[in-house]
Scaffold this active site. Structure first.
Site, PDB file in Angstrom:
ATOM      1  N   HIS A 198      -3.992  -9.332   0.081  1.00  0.00           N
ATOM      2  CA  HIS A 198      -2.970 -10.375   0.257  1.00  0.00           C
ATOM      3  C   HIS A 198      -2.675 -10.555   1.728  1.00  0.00           C
ATOM      4  CE1 HIS A 198      -0.925  -6.514  -0.357  1.00  0.00           C
ATOM      5  NE2 HIS A 198       0.011  -6.949   0.477  1.00  0.00           N
ATOM      6  N   HIS A 220     -10.069 -10.382  -7.848  1.00  0.00           N
ATOM      7  CA  HIS A 220      -9.493  -9.088  -7.492  1.00  0.00           C
ATOM      8  C   HIS A 220     -10.338  -8.404  -6.418  1.00  0.00           C
ATOM      9  CE1 HIS A 220      -7.172  -5.388  -7.939  1.00  0.00           C
ATOM     10  NE2 HIS A 220      -8.328  -4.751  -7.854  1.00  0.00           N
TER      11      HIS A 220
HETATM   12  P1  5GP Z   1       2.009  -4.749   1.282  1.00  0.00           P
HETATM   13  O1  5GP Z   1       2.928  -3.683   1.815  1.00  0.00           O
HETATM   14  O2  5GP Z   1       1.111  -4.207   0.191  1.00  0.00           O
HETATM   15  O3  5GP Z   1       1.244  -5.438   2.368  1.00  0.00           O
HETATM   16  O4  5GP Z   1       2.944  -5.866   0.704  1.00  0.00           O
HETATM   17  C1  5GP Z   1       3.235  -6.022  -0.641  1.00  0.00           C
HETATM   18  C2  5GP Z   1       4.278  -7.111  -0.747  1.00  0.00           C
HETATM   19  O5  5GP Z   1       4.364  -7.505  -2.083  1.00  0.00           O
HETATM   20  C3  5GP Z   1       5.675  -6.669  -0.299  1.00  0.00           C
HETATM   21  O6  5GP Z   1       6.127  -7.528   0.748  1.00  0.00           O
HETATM   22  C4  5GP Z   1       6.512  -6.824  -1.577  1.00  0.00           C
HETATM   23  O7  5GP Z   1       7.825  -7.284  -1.320  1.00  0.00           O
HETATM   24  C5  5GP Z   1       5.707  -7.816  -2.387  1.00  0.00           C
HETATM   25  N1  5GP Z   1       5.865  -7.667  -3.827  1.00  0.00           N
HETATM   26  C6  5GP Z   1       5.808  -6.492  -4.531  1.00  0.00           C
HETATM   27  N2  5GP Z   1       5.974  -6.716  -5.840  1.00  0.00           N
HETATM   28  C7  5GP Z   1       6.142  -8.063  -5.982  1.00  0.00           C
HETATM   29  C8  5GP Z   1       6.370  -8.911  -7.117  1.00  0.00           C
HETATM   30  O8  5GP Z   1       6.432  -8.483  -8.271  1.00  0.00           O
HETATM   31  N3  5GP Z   1       6.500 -10.250  -6.875  1.00  0.00           N
HETATM   32  C9  5GP Z   1       6.426 -10.763  -5.614  1.00  0.00           C
HETATM   33  N4  5GP Z   1       6.582 -12.088  -5.506  1.00  0.00           N
HETATM   34  N5  5GP Z   1       6.214  -9.999  -4.529  1.00  0.00           N
HETATM   35  C10 5GP Z   1       6.074  -8.673  -4.702  1.00  0.00           C
HETATM   36 ZN    ZN Z   2      -5.802  -7.789  -8.653  1.00  0.00          ZN
END
Ligand code: 5GP
Ligand code: ZN
Length: 114
Positions: free
Chosen positions: A100, A46
């Site tokens: 990520h 994490h």
């Molecule tokens: P960020 O905006 O934080 O860079 O991107 C987060 C990403 O996580 C988004 O593209 C969103 O669609 C994805 N995401 C959010 N919740 C989940 C989930 O429960 N499962 C998966 N596979 N993707 C998720």
């Molecule tokens: Zn985490």
């Protein structure tokens, strides 16, 4: 971390379409894809964001990019092109507080970088 969504995905407490896993990282399909190929790569450890990467994490960051390259080949976007993106903090558009990297490809992507 116990209440972190991506830690739960890495530990398979929450289901996802996992496409790669090793001792350091997990890759799975984004639940809300914004491109024909939209994969997320995360460290199992994490880390909140790029701001929290320490020297001891260099191996995991290197692994993320070498696996990104492999997945780009596997998903057929290595030649057409793709993007590896990590959003950091509020202005960076980060929603999930577990580091990520998005792999995005399969269409011509718009860029704020021109
Ligand atoms: P960020 O905006 O934080 O860079 O991107 C987060 C990403 O996580 C988004 O593209 C969103 O669609 C994805 N995401 C959010 N919740 C989940 C989930 O429960 N499962 C998966 N596979 N993707 C998720
Ligand atoms: Zn985490």
């Amino acid at each position: 971390m116990s209440d972190c969504l991506f830690c739960k995905i890495a530990q398979k407490e929450i289901p996802s379409e996992i496409i790669y896993e090793d001792e350091l990282i997990v890759a799975f399909k984004d639940i809300n894809p914004v491109a024909p190929v939209h994969i997320l790569l995360i460290p199992k450890k994490h880390l909140i964001s790029v701001n929290n990467i320490m020297e001891e994490d260099e191996a995991v960051i290197g692994r993320i990019f070498s696996v990104a390259k492999e997945l780009a080949h596997q998903f057929g976007i290595a030649e057409s092109g793709y993007r590896v993106v990590t959003n950091t903090g509020t202005d960076g558009g980060q929603v999930i507080g577990h580091l990520h990297f998005h792999i995005l490809g399969g269409k011509a992507l718009r860029s704020e970088l021109g």
